[in-house]
Design a protein around this motif. Sequence first.
Motif, PDB file in Angstrom:
ATOM      1  N   LEU A   1      -7.647   1.618   0.633  1.00 22.74           N
ATOM      2  CA  LEU A   1      -6.739   2.575   1.285  1.00 22.74           C
ATOM      3  C   LEU A   1      -6.096   1.935   2.519  1.00 22.74           C
ATOM      4  O   LEU A   1      -4.964   2.247   2.868  1.00 22.74           O
ATOM      5  CB  LEU A   1      -7.497   3.849   1.691  1.00 22.74           C
ATOM      6  N   MET A   2      -6.834   1.028   3.171  1.00 21.04           N
ATOM      7  CA  MET A   2      -6.284   0.378   4.377  1.00 21.04           C
ATOM      8  C   MET A   2      -5.280  -0.697   3.992  1.00 21.04           C
ATOM      9  O   MET A   2      -4.204  -0.794   4.579  1.00 21.04           O
ATOM     10  CB  MET A   2      -7.427  -0.243   5.201  1.00 21.04           C
ATOM     11  N   TYR A   3      -5.615  -1.501   2.969  1.00 18.90           N
ATOM     12  CA  TYR A   3      -4.773  -2.677   2.690  1.00 18.90           C
ATOM     13  C   TYR A   3      -3.495  -2.313   1.949  1.00 18.90           C
ATOM     14  O   TYR A   3      -2.444  -2.893   2.192  1.00 18.90           O
ATOM     15  CB  TYR A   3      -5.552  -3.722   1.872  1.00 18.90           C
ATOM     16  N   ASN A   4      -3.556  -1.312   1.061  1.00 21.99           N
ATOM     17  CA  ASN A   4      -2.421  -1.024   0.180  1.00 21.99           C
ATOM     18  C   ASN A   4      -1.611   0.182   0.672  1.00 21.99           C
ATOM     19  O   ASN A   4      -2.175   1.139   1.183  1.00 21.99           O
ATOM     20  CB  ASN A   4      -2.938  -0.754  -1.235  1.00 21.99           C
ATOM     21  N   ALA A   5      -0.290   0.110   0.493  1.00 19.39           N
ATOM     22  CA  ALA A   5       0.588   1.215   0.911  1.00 19.39           C
ATOM     23  C   ALA A   5       0.324   2.449   0.040  1.00 19.39           C
ATOM     24  O   ALA A   5      -0.152   2.322  -1.089  1.00 19.39           O
ATOM     25  CB  ALA A   5       2.043   0.785   0.763  1.00 19.39           C
ATOM     26  N   LYS A   6       0.661   3.621   0.594  1.00 22.97           N
ATOM     27  CA  LYS A   6       0.345   4.885  -0.095  1.00 22.97           C
ATOM     28  C   LYS A   6       1.023   4.995  -1.452  1.00 22.97           C
ATOM     29  O   LYS A   6       0.496   5.621  -2.366  1.00 22.97           O
ATOM     30  CB  LYS A   6       0.779   6.085   0.780  1.00 22.97           C
ATOM     31  N   ASP A   7       2.188   4.366  -1.599  1.00 26.33           N
ATOM     32  CA  ASP A   7       2.942   4.570  -2.850  1.00 26.33           C
ATOM     33  C   ASP A   7       2.605   3.493  -3.888  1.00 26.33           C
ATOM     34  O   ASP A   7       3.431   3.117  -4.709  1.00 26.33           O
ATOM     35  CB  ASP A   7       4.450   4.558  -2.561  1.00 26.33           C
TER      36      ASP A   7
END
Length: 116
Positions: free
Chosen positions: A81-87
């Motif tokens: 969740l921290m490394y990857n963008a929400k979309d």
Amino acid sequence: ALELQLQPFAVLLRHTLDQLQEKDNASIFAEPVSLDEVPDYLEYIQTPMDFLTMRQKVESHKYKTMDEFELDFENIINNCLMYNAKDTMFYRSATRLRDQGGMVIRASRRMAERVG
Ligand SMILES: CC(=O)c1c[nH]c2ccccc12
């Protein structure tokens, strides 16, 4: 089985891991994030974790409690969740794994209390 007598907790954690990995059908959490593919990963993520590493820890009896096991599972999710963008598919897979995995771990906790 003899194994169940000698290491019931390891059997329970291995089974829990199998159930959690079923929820990761894209297998994006199956192995450590490749630092070759993602050279900046460790700039953002202090404690990488993945299901293969967790499985090795189960086999070497590193987990003494379900809390310790659950901490590593939450680490897998929160790193993603921290490394990857929400979309991204990765982010959405992590939220889905968190929700579906939560139920799996709660059921295993109840089992651990019985085996306790
Ligand atoms: C779980 C996770 O974040 C990843 C799993 N594989 C990846 C490849 C590139 C960037 C991130 C990832």
